[in-house]
Design a protein around this motif. Structure first.
Motif, PDB file in Angstrom:
ATOM      1  N   ILE A 125      46.377  87.971 108.798  1.00 57.63           N
ATOM      2  CA  ILE A 125      45.874  87.103 109.856  1.00 57.63           C
ATOM      3  C   ILE A 125      46.019  85.669 109.368  1.00 57.63           C
ATOM      4  N   ILE A 126      46.731  84.855 110.129  1.00 56.24           N
ATOM      5  CA  ILE A 126      46.779  83.429 109.818  1.00 56.24           C
ATOM      6  C   ILE A 126      45.663  82.752 110.595  1.00 56.24           C
ATOM      7  N   VAL A 127      44.706  82.232 109.881  1.00 57.53           N
ATOM      8  CA  VAL A 127      43.578  81.515 110.474  1.00 57.53           C
ATOM      9  C   VAL A 127      43.880  80.023 110.375  1.00 57.53           C
ATOM     10  N   VAL A 128      43.939  79.349 111.500  1.00 52.63           N
ATOM     11  CA  VAL A 128      44.233  77.920 111.509  1.00 52.63           C
ATOM     12  C   VAL A 128      42.942  77.153 111.798  1.00 52.63           C
ATOM     13  N   HIS A 129      42.528  76.349 110.846  1.00 52.77           N
ATOM     14  CA  HIS A 129      41.327  75.529 111.029  1.00 52.77           C
ATOM     15  C   HIS A 129      41.750  74.277 111.813  1.00 52.77           C
ATOM     16  N   ILE A 130      41.907  74.467 113.105  1.00 48.23           N
ATOM     17  CA  ILE A 130      42.592  73.506 113.960  1.00 48.23           C
ATOM     18  C   ILE A 130      41.789  72.213 114.150  1.00 48.23           C
ATOM     19  N   PHE A 131      42.455  71.097 113.992  1.00 53.03           N
ATOM     20  CA  PHE A 131      41.838  69.770 114.153  1.00 53.03           C
ATOM     21  C   PHE A 131      40.557  69.621 113.329  1.00 53.03           C
ATOM     22  N   GLY A 132      40.494  70.357 112.216  1.00 55.93           N
ATOM     23  CA  GLY A 132      39.367  70.205 111.295  1.00 55.93           C
ATOM     24  C   GLY A 132      38.176  71.086 111.572  1.00 55.93           C
ATOM     25  N   GLU A 152      44.644  81.100 105.232  1.00 56.20           N
ATOM     26  CA  GLU A 152      44.039  79.956 105.912  1.00 56.20           C
ATOM     27  C   GLU A 152      45.029  78.794 105.964  1.00 56.20           C
ATOM     28  N   ASP A 153      45.357  78.362 107.166  1.00 60.29           N
ATOM     29  CA  ASP A 153      46.145  77.144 107.336  1.00 60.29           C
ATOM     30  C   ASP A 153      45.157  75.981 107.421  1.00 60.29           C
ATOM     31  N   CYS A 154      45.082  75.217 106.331  1.00 62.82           N
ATOM     32  CA  CYS A 154      44.103  74.131 106.208  1.00 62.82           C
ATOM     33  C   CYS A 154      44.755  72.763 106.337  1.00 62.82           C
ATOM     34  N   ALA A 155      45.954  72.715 106.941  1.00 63.87           N
ATOM     35  CA  ALA A 155      46.703  71.465 107.017  1.00 63.87           C
ATOM     36  C   ALA A 155      45.882  70.343 107.647  1.00 63.87           C
ATOM     37  N   GLU A 156      45.061  70.701 108.640  1.00 61.39           N
ATOM     38  CA  GLU A 156      44.290  69.693 109.377  1.00 61.39           C
ATOM     39  C   GLU A 156      42.832  69.634 108.938  1.00 61.39           C
ATOM     40  N   LYS A 165      31.185  76.336 101.340  1.00 62.99           N
ATOM     41  CA  LYS A 165      32.480  76.644 100.723  1.00 62.99           C
ATOM     42  C   LYS A 165      33.614  75.931 101.445  1.00 62.99           C
ATOM     43  N   TYR A 166      34.505  75.375 100.673  1.00 64.30           N
ATOM     44  CA  TYR A 166      35.656  74.678 101.237  1.00 64.30           C
ATOM     45  C   TYR A 166      36.607  75.653 101.931  1.00 64.30           C
ATOM     46  N   VAL A 167      37.236  75.180 103.004  1.00 56.58           N
ATOM     47  CA  VAL A 167      38.334  75.942 103.592  1.00 56.58           C
ATOM     48  C   VAL A 167      39.435  76.085 102.538  1.00 56.58           C
ATOM     49  N   GLY A 168      40.164  77.184 102.649  1.00 54.96           N
ATOM     50  CA  GLY A 168      41.189  77.486 101.657  1.00 54.96           C
ATOM     51  C   GLY A 168      40.693  78.434 100.593  1.00 54.96           C
ATOM     52  N   ASP A 172      42.228  84.852 101.447  1.00 57.02           N
ATOM     53  CA  ASP A 172      42.991  85.259 100.261  1.00 57.02           C
ATOM     54  C   ASP A 172      43.887  84.145  99.742  1.00 57.02           C
ATOM     55  N   LEU A 173      44.404  83.339 100.667  1.00 57.49           N
ATOM     56  CA  LEU A 173      45.253  82.213 100.297  1.00 57.49           C
ATOM     57  C   LEU A 173      44.968  81.052 101.246  1.00 57.49           C
ATOM     58  N   GLY A 174      45.027  79.840 100.719  1.00 55.86           N
ATOM     59  CA  GLY A 174      44.854  78.656 101.556  1.00 55.86           C
ATOM     60  C   GLY A 174      46.074  77.767 101.460  1.00 55.86           C
ATOM     61  N   THR A 175      46.615  77.347 102.603  1.00 58.28           N
ATOM     62  CA  THR A 175      47.791  76.481 102.607  1.00 58.28           C
ATOM     63  C   THR A 175      47.414  75.103 103.146  1.00 58.28           C
ATOM     64  N   PHE A 176      48.044  74.072 102.590  1.00 52.32           N
ATOM     65  CA  PHE A 176      47.736  72.687 102.932  1.00 52.32           C
ATOM     66  C   PHE A 176      49.023  71.897 103.110  1.00 52.32           C
ATOM     67  N   SER A 177      48.936  70.866 103.921  1.00 54.99           N
ATOM     68  CA  SER A 177      50.065  69.953 104.147  1.00 54.99           C
ATOM     69  C   SER A 177      49.702  68.565 103.642  1.00 54.99           C
ATOM     70  N   PHE A 178      50.694  67.902 103.038  1.00 58.74           N
ATOM     71  CA  PHE A 178      50.525  66.511 102.608  1.00 58.74           C
ATOM     72  C   PHE A 178      51.440  65.594 103.419  1.00 58.74           C
ATOM     73  N   TYR A 179      51.661  65.957 104.687  1.00 58.26           N
ATOM     74  CA  TYR A 179      52.489  65.133 105.569  1.00 58.26           C
ATOM     75  C   TYR A 179      51.835  63.757 105.754  1.00 58.26           C
TER      76      TYR A 179
END
Length: 365
Positions: A125-132, A152-156, A165-168, A172-179
């Motif tokens: 399951i990809i969980v997107v923490h959308i717009f924070g 966890e998609d924590c890009a935003e 607890k912090y997102v990510g 099991d895994l947390g992904t982040f973007s540095f765009y």
């Protein structure tokens, strides 16, 4: 009148100092001194065991899917209302995206909606923490098999929390973007965090062309891998940004307070934040109750103000084949939602100008 861009930031003395130091170190490729500093900072701050620095948020998602051994025929549950990277990385592995709608209020899927889509083929399951905003992952984990991995998609949403607890770190895994428009930036870049040693090992190999051990076996590649490395020059900027990230989060929060003060609240709705969530603001977005976002975007453009629509639902993209899942709430958000100038360096006068223009539009029939 000078155009107000949808996002802007100013780089400070520390950013420039670290970037120049990386150049003076004469080590601008991957795994240099600043890469190690950034990794160690993230480990301490997020209380995680492993950090993999990568070239983008998209490559972070791909690395996470590789880590769980996603294969053709597997299913991955993903929200309709998110960036296309979530969809494309699933398709790259030949897996099947199972797209779920989100709630109008929170812009997140309901747990019931996710659970209703689980099958014997569900791999993740990809969980997107959308717009924070943050999904209740602890409750989700209680209701699914531990064989199903949560990415966890924590890009935003870096530094957002569920309870303490912090997102990510919730799945099991947390992904982040540095765009460029993210809380932490290096222009491009990203990272994957996990507590799973095996996942980390696979990611480190996959992002680096699956090189063999150093020296004699270096070019004896073990599997198909890709170059998703982050340079040390990028890591230098990302490290200084990470140190100052909470200051940027505070600046964005202050901007939100001002927008909420000046905007006509009767005409718009902001994202609802669930209980136990300490959200962060990525972009300042809202949904209009009775008007279309396209019309406001055109109106603001004439006023020399930049803005953006919210995400087009993944299920509505042309290249999705077969019977398409209906996601009316995601479509509603796309049709009626947008984000307005949200830069860290916005002035009070700029926020007033944007708000005044929006309010003028709201009054139009």
């Amino acid at each position: 009148m000078k155009r107000i861009s949808v996002f802007s930031r100013k780089f400070g003395p520390l950013d420039k100092k670290f970037a120049l130091k990386a150049l003076r170190n004469n080590w601008i490729s991957s795994n240099g001194p600043f890469s190690k500093k950034l990794e160690n900072f993230i480990k301490r701050e997020f209380k995680t065991d492993y950090v993999s620095l990568v070239s983008s948020g998209t490559s972070a998602l791909e690395c996470a899917l590789k880590a769980i051994n996603l294969k053709k025929g597997d299913e991955v549950i993903v929200p309709a209302f998110t960036i296309v990277s979530c969809l494309n990385t699933i398709l790259k592995f030949g897996a099947k995206p199972i797209i779920v709608d989100v709630k109008k209020e929170t812009w997140l899927p309901s747990l019931d909606e996710i659970l209703s889509k689980i099958s014997k083929k569900t791999k993740a399951i990809i969980v997107v923490h959308i717009f924070g905003n943050v999904l209740n992952i602890p409750d989700l984990k209680k209701k699914i098999s531990n064989k199903i991995k949560i990415i966890e998609d924590c890009a935003e949403a870096p530094f957002a929390k569920f309870k303490k607890k912090y997102v990510g770190t919730l799945g099991d895994l947390g992904t982040f973007s540095f765009y460029a428009n993210k809380t932490i930036t290096s222009g491009e870049g990203g990272m994957v965090i996990t507590r799973n040693k095996n996942f980390h090992k696979i990611i480190e190999k996959y992002k680096n062309l699956y090189f063999g051990d150093k020296n004699l076996k270096r070019f004896d590649h073990e599997d198909i891998g890709f170059n998703f490395r982050m340079t040390d020059l990028q890591a230098a900027v990302a490290y200084s940004q990470a140190i100052n990230a909470k200051k940027n989060i505070l600046k964005m929060k202050k901007n939100v307070i001002l927008y909420k003060k000046y905007l006509d609240k009767k005409s718009i709705e902001f994202q609802k934040i669930d209980n136990h969530v300490q959200n962060v603001w990525w972009m300042i977005a809202f949904v209009m109750k009775n008007k279309k976002s396209d019309d406001l975007i055109r109106f603001l453009n004439k006023k020399n103000i930049d803005s953006r629509k919210l995400f087009k639902p993944l299920n509505d993209l042309k290249y999705i084949k077969g019977k398409k899942q209906k996601c009316p709430n995601s479509k509603y958000l796309y049709d009626h939602g947008l984000y307005i100038p949200s830069g860290f360096d916005l002035t009070n006068n700029q926020i007033k100008r944007v708000s005044k223009a929006c309010n003028e539009f709201f009054k139009k029939r």
